[in-house]
Design an enzyme around this catalytic site. Structure first.
Site, PDB file in Angstrom:
ATOM      1  N   TYR A 233       7.520 -15.406 -58.820  1.00  0.00           N
ATOM      2  CA  TYR A 233       6.216 -15.211 -58.837  1.00  0.00           C
ATOM      3  C   TYR A 233       5.367 -14.909 -57.624  1.00  0.00           C
ATOM      4  O   TYR A 233       4.645 -13.905 -57.589  1.00  0.00           O
ATOM      5  CB  TYR A 233       5.698 -16.639 -59.184  1.00  0.00           C
ATOM      6  CG  TYR A 233       4.214 -16.609 -59.314  1.00  0.00           C
ATOM      7  CD1 TYR A 233       3.254 -16.351 -60.393  1.00  0.00           C
ATOM      8  CD2 TYR A 233       3.226 -17.398 -58.357  1.00  0.00           C
ATOM      9  CE1 TYR A 233       2.049 -16.392 -60.761  1.00  0.00           C
ATOM     10  CE2 TYR A 233       1.879 -17.346 -58.676  1.00  0.00           C
ATOM     11  CZ  TYR A 233       1.226 -16.962 -59.558  1.00  0.00           C
ATOM     12  OH  TYR A 233       0.012 -17.069 -59.930  1.00  0.00           O
TER      13      TYR A 233
ATOM     14  N   LYS B 214       3.134 -11.358 -57.278  1.00  0.00           N
ATOM     15  CA  LYS B 214       1.763 -11.199 -56.827  1.00  0.00           C
ATOM     16  C   LYS B 214       1.456 -10.491 -55.401  1.00  0.00           C
ATOM     17  O   LYS B 214       0.414  -9.865 -55.201  1.00  0.00           O
ATOM     18  CB  LYS B 214       1.228 -12.803 -56.584  1.00  0.00           C
ATOM     19  CG  LYS B 214       1.164 -13.491 -58.099  1.00  0.00           C
ATOM     20  CD  LYS B 214       0.280 -12.686 -59.113  1.00  0.00           C
ATOM     21  CE  LYS B 214      -0.062 -13.663 -60.372  1.00  0.00           C
ATOM     22  NZ  LYS B 214      -0.845 -13.031 -61.089  1.00  0.00           N
TER      23      LYS B 214
ATOM     24  N   ILE C 150      -8.235 -19.457 -66.868  1.00  0.00           N
ATOM     25  CA  ILE C 150      -9.406 -18.951 -66.058  1.00  0.00           C
ATOM     26  C   ILE C 150      -9.773 -17.567 -66.739  1.00  0.00           C
ATOM     27  O   ILE C 150     -11.195 -17.464 -66.762  1.00  0.00           O
ATOM     28  CB  ILE C 150      -8.922 -18.502 -64.661  1.00  0.00           C
ATOM     29  CG1 ILE C 150      -8.179 -19.590 -63.781  1.00  0.00           C
ATOM     30  CG2 ILE C 150      -9.480 -17.375 -63.929  1.00  0.00           C
ATOM     31  CD1 ILE C 150      -7.140 -19.107 -62.751  1.00  0.00           C
TER      32      ILE C 150
ATOM     33  N   THR D  17      -4.940 -25.373 -64.738  1.00  0.00           N
ATOM     34  CA  THR D  17      -5.075 -24.910 -66.131  1.00  0.00           C
ATOM     35  C   THR D  17      -3.584 -25.110 -66.621  1.00  0.00           C
ATOM     36  O   THR D  17      -3.082 -25.760 -66.019  1.00  0.00           O
ATOM     37  CB  THR D  17      -5.194 -23.218 -66.156  1.00  0.00           C
ATOM     38  OG1 THR D  17      -3.933 -22.759 -65.229  1.00  0.00           O
ATOM     39  CG2 THR D  17      -6.252 -22.813 -65.409  1.00  0.00           C
TER      40      THR D  17
END
Ligand SMILES: NC(=O)c1ccc[n+]([C@@H]2O[C@H](COP(=O)([O-])OP(=O)(O)OC[C@H]3O[C@@H](n4cnc5c(N)ncnc54)[C@H](OP(=O)(O)O)[C@@H]3O)[C@@H](O)[C@H]2O)c1
Length: 295
Positions: free
Chosen positions: A163, A167, A14, A201
């Site tokens: 993770y 975030k 990204i 990705t």
């Protein structure tokens, strides 16, 4: 008008697409990477697509706070101001290398590196007429259940859960920074969070997150390449929100918000939220970053 834009983790995924599109719009783009060879290659590829654009690179391993500091110093030596800082670099990590200098790597990369970079580059952003910080979060913050007595995430064995928690902390720190800036009378710098959507990705492809999570990442990658599905999950779609936040007049002055799906303003999940928890993660990050913030 050409803006100076720094994008972390812009050697792939990204970030690379965001950098390319913002360079095509005529901005002066500085990409960050951790591998000099890959960064040089990325600059060359972006210049192929944006022939007139100024594109440069900076190198830092964002697991390391001293490296973040060095990168900020280099930026400030070279550029007289900063218009947009996109804290894009981030990853789901397995346990192959769990910590750097005593700091758990998910926290270092996803939370502390952007926290420190925001603090260090704030003076450069203040010199812009319309300084913007964009912190990359994720929809997975909605599943996060942080243990506020384990902020170095030592007890959390799942890389996926670490993770999500990281975030969530990114959102709380962004909200906090937005209010801090207002309290300090800094009205020309905004800070917002974005979620890119589920995007195929190399994100999550390298790490071992257990059978089912691995399967989701691999399937998403395959599905995104099927043209009949309209580019669903393609990295180009994941870059749209960041490009919008970096360049649109529509968001000028908006701060402390969470964006998803291009332009839509979304509310982050609040079930784990309390002002005391937001203050606690902010204080924790500030304490760890303090040695790098002294003159
Ligand atoms: N893809 C998704 O579905 C998704 C969903 C929600 C949120 N996000 C968020 O979007 C952001 C970009 O993700 P992506 O999908 O584009 O990931 P990606 O393709 O894996 O790219 C990640 C970028 O971060 C860099 N990076 C990773 N670890 C680093 C470190 N220790 N030091 C310096 N740079 C480092 C990578 O550098 P190298 O090129 O050297 O590896 C790469 O440039 C991340 O913050 C991610 O959490 C992604």
């Amino acid at each position: 008008m050409s803006e100076i834009i720094l994008i972390t983790g812009a050697t792939d995924g990204i970030g690379k697409i965001t950098a390319t599109e913002l360079a095509k719009k005529g901005n002066h783009v500085i990409i960050h990477g951790r591998n000099e060879q890959k960064a040089k290659q990325t600059v060359a590829e972006i210049k192929q697509q944006a022939k007139q654009a100024q594109v440069e690179y900076l190198i830092a391993d964002l697991f390391s706070l001293p490296a973040v500091k060095q990168m900020a110093d280099k930026f400030q030596q070279k550029y007289d101001h900063l218009d947009v800082l996109i804290n894009n670099a981030g990853a789901v990590l397995d346990d192959t290398r769990r910590e750097t200098d005593g700091i758990e790597n998910t926290m270092a990369l996803n939370v502390l590196a952007p926290f420190l970079l925001n603090q260090l580059l704030l003076p450069s952003l203040e010199k812009s007429t319309d300084g913007r910080i964009i912190n990359m979060s994720s929809g997975t913050h909605r599943q996060a259940k942080p243990d506020m007595n384990d902020l170095n995430l030592e007890k959390e064995s799942s890389g996926q859960k670490r993770y999500g928690i990281s975030k969530l902390f990114v959102i709380w720190n962004s909200q906090h920074l937005a209010v801090e800036l207002q309290k300090q009378g800094i009205t020309n710098v905004t800070v917002n969070c974005s979620h890119p959507g589920a995007v195929a990705t190399k994100f999550g492809q390298d790490s071992d997150n257990g059978f089912f999570v691995n399967l989701i990442y691999k399937t998403a990658s395959a599905v995104s390449k099927i043209p009949v599905l309209g580019n669903f999950g393609a990295p180009e779609k994941g870059a749209v929100t960041n490009i919008y936040l970096a360049s649109s007049d529509e968001v000028k002055g908006l701060t402390g918000k969470f964006f998803n799906n291009k332009k839509q303003l979304e509310e982050p999940e609040t079930k784990e939220y309390t002002p005391a928890r937001e203050q606690k993660i902010w204080n924790y990050c500030m304490k760890i970053c303090a040695p790098f913030l002294e003159d």
